[in-house]
Structures are given as structure tokens and as C-alpha cells.
Design a protein around this motif. Sequence first.
Motif, PDB file in Angstrom:
ATOM      1  N   GLY A  31      43.505  47.571  35.584  1.00 43.17           N
ATOM      2  CA  GLY A  31      44.866  47.339  35.119  1.00 43.17           C
ATOM      3  C   GLY A  31      45.856  47.858  36.134  1.00 43.17           C
ATOM      4  N   SER A  32      47.059  48.200  35.679  1.00 46.34           N
ATOM      5  CA  SER A  32      48.087  48.716  36.564  1.00 46.34           C
ATOM      6  C   SER A  32      48.949  49.719  35.813  1.00 46.34           C
ATOM      7  CB  SER A  32      48.966  47.587  37.107  1.00 46.34           C
ATOM      8  OG  SER A  32      49.601  46.896  36.051  1.00 46.34           O
ATOM      9  N   ALA A  33      49.551  50.660  36.557  1.00 49.34           N
ATOM     10  CA  ALA A  33      50.447  51.679  36.002  1.00 49.34           C
ATOM     11  C   ALA A  33      49.786  52.458  34.875  1.00 49.34           C
ATOM     12  CB  ALA A  33      51.745  51.027  35.524  1.00 49.34           C
ATOM     13  N   PHE A  34      48.586  53.001  35.136  1.00 50.60           N
ATOM     14  CA  PHE A  34      47.890  53.811  34.142  1.00 50.60           C
ATOM     15  C   PHE A  34      48.630  55.125  33.909  1.00 50.60           C
ATOM     16  CE2 PHE A  34      44.255  51.305  35.793  1.00 50.60           C
ATOM     17  CZ  PHE A  34      43.800  50.788  34.592  1.00 50.60           C
ATOM     18  N   MET A  35      48.595  55.595  32.670  1.00 53.76           N
ATOM     19  CA  MET A  35      49.161  56.893  32.315  1.00 53.76           C
ATOM     20  C   MET A  35      48.228  57.586  31.334  1.00 53.76           C
ATOM     21  SD  MET A  35      53.246  56.199  31.833  1.00 53.76           S
ATOM     22  CE  MET A  35      53.511  57.955  31.520  1.00 53.76           C
TER      23      MET A  35
END
Length: 202
Positions: A184-188
Motif C-alpha cells: 500500500g502507501s502512506a502506512f501509519m
Amino acid sequence: MVKITRKAKAKVFTLSSGAWRSVLMNTSFKSVHFRNTQVVIDGVIYWLAYDDITYKLRLYLFDLASEEFGEAVDINIVVPYYLAGDSRSRNICMYNISKINESLIVLTPNGFRDCNVWMMLKNGVSQPSFTKLFTLTNVDVDSMIGFRMNSQPIMDHWKTRGFDGELEVYEPCSKRINGLGIYGSAFMITSYTELLLLLHYH
């Protein structure tokens, strides 16, 4: 929730009232640039920041109980070398904070592609100390997004092709990096505490 505006004003959002209110700023932040990440431990919010006047990194805190700001510790002394007088310390993006369980973690660069992991020890004193847990090799500080309960770092590794990244886990003992198969992208990553609290809906 605490919000610090660019005009050095602080506001606190209270769930019971559902509104923002201003709090007294007993510390000046006019020359300070805050890192985007923050850590909450035992009712205290921590931020890593850089001071344009003193050219030093600062570890600031906000006590949710007393609603007072302060400096946690002179981090330039307790974490040696890279946080003490190194010209690269002017780039706040090379440093970060996180937490392992309920302990504060400071991430500092160690050379070009290595990262030191420091844990703050309170020991019941007003000026806590730090101990180095381990050094991660061939990783970026900015790729670190959190830790597992067994203290293994979790990283967001961007692929060289395309825009998707993969969550990876670093094993300090073997120094191996294993992919989790989560893309995915922009994991937090955020921590949470389970409470037996009844919510009243209207």
C-alpha cells in the motif's frame, strides 16, 4: 488532542465538551520546528523539535493532567555524537521518535544508511537517561513507522518501481529484513489501550 499553531498558541480538544479551548503557553516555540510525529506515554505527549536559535534538537512534552508544556531532557547530552554539535543535526528529518510498549524511543542516524535506536529510561529521576538498544543497518530513519511488541522495528519500504510500498520487519539479532506481504502507501501505526468505558450516544 493538542494543537500548536504557527503563532505559538496551543489548544486542547476535550471529548466531554466536544470543543477546542486555549491553554497557557509557558514555553516559547517561536524558533522551534516540530517533527510531524508525536508519542503519548503515561498521559504525556512528546515531540522532537529543532531550535533555530541554539541549533540543537529538543524533546518537548505536554502533560495532559497539568496541561503544562516543558522540555523532557537535554537530548543533545544524553544521546551523544550525532545530536551534539554535528552539522547534520540541523536536518530534523534525519531524526524521529517512536515508542516500544510504554517507553520512548529516539531514532538517530549513524552514518549514511544506518540508524541507532535509543530507549529513554526514567529510573524515577527528573532527568531521564537513554540506552542504545541496537543499530539498524541499511535503513532510513524516515522509513521507520513503529515497533512490534517484541521490539522488532516495522518499516515502510518503497519499491523502486511503482508507487506501492510493503511493510517489512527488521530482526536485530540476524539483521534480516522480512516482508509482511502487506502492500500500500502512506502506512501509519498507532498504539491503543483497551478500556472498559461505556460510551453514551444521544
